[in-house]
Design a protein around this motif. Sequence first.
Motif, PDB file in Angstrom:
ATOM      1  N   TYR A   8     -52.517  29.591 -56.598  1.00  0.00           N
ATOM      2  CA  TYR A   8     -52.023  30.186 -55.322  1.00  0.00           C
ATOM      3  C   TYR A   8     -50.341  29.942 -55.201  1.00  0.00           C
ATOM      4  O   TYR A   8     -50.010  29.239 -54.541  1.00  0.00           O
ATOM      5  CB  TYR A   8     -52.673  30.053 -54.023  1.00  0.00           C
ATOM      6  N   PRO A   9     -49.640  30.650 -56.112  1.00  0.00           N
ATOM      7  CA  PRO A   9     -48.354  30.392 -56.052  1.00  0.00           C
ATOM      8  C   PRO A   9     -47.400  30.815 -54.809  1.00  0.00           C
ATOM      9  O   PRO A   9     -46.474  30.069 -54.523  1.00  0.00           O
ATOM     10  CB  PRO A   9     -47.707  31.250 -57.345  1.00  0.00           C
ATOM     11  N   LYS A  10     -47.951  31.881 -54.276  1.00  0.00           N
ATOM     12  CA  LYS A  10     -47.253  32.154 -53.183  1.00  0.00           C
ATOM     13  C   LYS A  10     -47.621  31.477 -51.725  1.00  0.00           C
ATOM     14  O   LYS A  10     -46.922  31.637 -50.522  1.00  0.00           O
ATOM     15  CB  LYS A  10     -47.693  33.693 -52.799  1.00  0.00           C
ATOM     16  N   ARG A  11     -48.549  30.537 -51.781  1.00  0.00           N
ATOM     17  CA  ARG A  11     -49.212  29.777 -50.579  1.00  0.00           C
ATOM     18  C   ARG A  11     -48.284  28.468 -50.402  1.00  0.00           C
ATOM     19  O   ARG A  11     -47.680  27.898 -51.223  1.00  0.00           O
ATOM     20  CB  ARG A  11     -50.441  29.545 -50.603  1.00  0.00           C
ATOM     21  N   CYS A  12     -47.971  28.117 -48.993  1.00  0.00           N
ATOM     22  CA  CYS A  12     -47.353  26.836 -48.748  1.00  0.00           C
ATOM     23  C   CYS A  12     -48.191  25.675 -49.434  1.00  0.00           C
ATOM     24  O   CYS A  12     -49.412  25.704 -49.739  1.00  0.00           O
ATOM     25  CB  CYS A  12     -47.691  26.571 -47.348  1.00  0.00           C
ATOM     26  N   HIS A  13     -47.505  24.503 -49.873  1.00  0.00           N
ATOM     27  CA  HIS A  13     -48.142  23.441 -50.220  1.00  0.00           C
ATOM     28  C   HIS A  13     -49.107  22.953 -49.310  1.00  0.00           C
ATOM     29  O   HIS A  13     -48.895  23.049 -48.151  1.00  0.00           O
ATOM     30  CB  HIS A  13     -47.081  22.372 -50.762  1.00  0.00           C
ATOM     31  N   GLN A  14     -50.124  22.106 -50.144  1.00  0.00           N
ATOM     32  CA  GLN A  14     -51.135  21.413 -49.098  1.00  0.00           C
ATOM     33  C   GLN A  14     -50.519  20.380 -48.339  1.00  0.00           C
ATOM     34  O   GLN A  14     -49.604  19.538 -48.748  1.00  0.00           O
ATOM     35  CB  GLN A  14     -52.275  21.027 -49.832  1.00  0.00           C
ATOM     36  N   LEU A  15     -50.951  20.216 -47.310  1.00  0.00           N
ATOM     37  CA  LEU A  15     -50.493  19.017 -46.387  1.00  0.00           C
ATOM     38  C   LEU A  15     -51.352  17.824 -46.482  1.00  0.00           C
ATOM     39  O   LEU A  15     -52.359  17.574 -45.746  1.00  0.00           O
ATOM     40  CB  LEU A  15     -50.439  19.402 -44.805  1.00  0.00           C
ATOM     41  N   LEU A  16     -51.207  17.016 -47.491  1.00  0.00           N
ATOM     42  CA  LEU A  16     -52.216  15.905 -47.827  1.00  0.00           C
ATOM     43  C   LEU A  16     -51.354  14.416 -47.583  1.00  0.00           C
ATOM     44  O   LEU A  16     -52.183  13.526 -47.271  1.00  0.00           O
ATOM     45  CB  LEU A  16     -52.218  15.708 -49.613  1.00  0.00           C
ATOM     46  N   CYS A  17     -50.133  14.365 -47.661  1.00  0.00           N
ATOM     47  CA  CYS A  17     -49.681  13.082 -47.390  1.00  0.00           C
ATOM     48  C   CYS A  17     -48.102  13.167 -46.659  1.00  0.00           C
ATOM     49  O   CYS A  17     -46.890  12.964 -47.308  1.00  0.00           O
ATOM     50  CB  CYS A  17     -49.437  12.452 -48.754  1.00  0.00           C
ATOM     51  N   PRO A  18     -48.177  13.587 -45.501  1.00  0.00           N
ATOM     52  CA  PRO A  18     -46.954  13.727 -44.859  1.00  0.00           C
ATOM     53  C   PRO A  18     -46.434  12.524 -44.142  1.00  0.00           C
ATOM     54  O   PRO A  18     -47.140  11.421 -44.216  1.00  0.00           O
ATOM     55  CB  PRO A  18     -47.317  14.584 -43.443  1.00  0.00           C
ATOM     56  N   ARG A  19     -45.329  12.192 -43.782  1.00  0.00           N
ATOM     57  CA  ARG A  19     -44.860  11.117 -43.201  1.00  0.00           C
ATOM     58  C   ARG A  19     -45.398  10.949 -41.678  1.00  0.00           C
ATOM     59  O   ARG A  19     -45.526  11.651 -41.068  1.00  0.00           O
ATOM     60  CB  ARG A  19     -43.204  11.319 -43.184  1.00  0.00           C
ATOM     61  N   ASN A  20     -45.524   9.662 -41.388  1.00  0.00           N
ATOM     62  CA  ASN A  20     -45.896   9.294 -40.186  1.00  0.00           C
ATOM     63  C   ASN A  20     -44.776   8.962 -39.162  1.00  0.00           C
ATOM     64  O   ASN A  20     -43.598   9.389 -39.576  1.00  0.00           O
ATOM     65  CB  ASN A  20     -46.890   8.222 -39.950  1.00  0.00           C
ATOM     66  N   GLU A  21     -45.027   8.913 -37.956  1.00  0.00           N
ATOM     67  CA  GLU A  21     -43.984   8.393 -36.915  1.00  0.00           C
ATOM     68  C   GLU A  21     -42.759   7.187 -37.513  1.00  0.00           C
ATOM     69  O   GLU A  21     -41.720   7.187 -36.957  1.00  0.00           O
ATOM     70  CB  GLU A  21     -44.467   8.019 -35.647  1.00  0.00           C
ATOM     71  N   CYS A  22     -43.410   6.625 -38.245  1.00  0.00           N
ATOM     72  CA  CYS A  22     -42.333   5.425 -38.925  1.00  0.00           C
ATOM     73  C   CYS A  22     -41.615   5.802 -40.121  1.00  0.00           C
ATOM     74  O   CYS A  22     -41.033   5.053 -40.679  1.00  0.00           O
ATOM     75  CB  CYS A  22     -43.135   4.061 -39.268  1.00  0.00           C
ATOM     76  N   GLY A  23     -42.011   7.118 -40.889  1.00  0.00           N
ATOM     77  CA  GLY A  23     -41.148   7.637 -41.622  1.00  0.00           C
ATOM     78  C   GLY A  23     -42.024   7.298 -43.120  1.00  0.00           C
ATOM     79  O   GLY A  23     -41.413   7.646 -44.249  1.00  0.00           O
ATOM     80  N   LEU A  24     -43.162   6.655 -43.077  1.00  0.00           N
ATOM     81  CA  LEU A  24     -43.916   6.376 -44.201  1.00  0.00           C
ATOM     82  C   LEU A  24     -44.863   7.371 -44.488  1.00  0.00           C
ATOM     83  O   LEU A  24     -45.701   8.018 -43.737  1.00  0.00           O
ATOM     84  CB  LEU A  24     -44.649   5.014 -43.973  1.00  0.00           C
TER      85      LEU A  24
END
Length: 152
Positions: A8-24
């Motif tokens: 799916y080249p036109k879709r957004c990347h999956q949200l698997l490992c975002p940053r938390n409130e501490c930036g980690l």
Amino acid sequence: VRQFTDLYPKRCHQLLCPRNECGLRKFICTTLRPTQLPFVELYDYEQCAKFVADFITYEPLELPTSLPSHLPSPSTILEWQAGDCFDMAQVLCSLLLGVGYDAYVVNGYATCAVTQADQSSNKMSVGSSEKTQAESKESAPNKYAIAPRRVL
């Protein structure tokens, strides 16, 4: 992730490992924490959803068509009493998991008809009686029926 991007080249990347409130960076599956509050009225999913909707002030995403760059923990969201749709979904899911519901946070793509619960294109059978339905059930072979014994 690479396989998803190739398919799916036109879709957004999956949200698997975002940053938390501490930036980690933190995996979403480890962000959800089963949380049981001492208020028995929140053990019902409808009351729990009403609590989340009333307690947390909704803040729309900056870019509604893109995923958030940060995803704070449910306890931080409850402390701030404000969050976007992803934040509210995390809090609700954590509360429901805490009282024994099988809850998930899902994001993805759906057609307009699905998101608006539009069932106008579905065909309805008009005039079908209970007798016709019972006859069709009787005539259809049951694939789970026990086969007769073989005579030896």
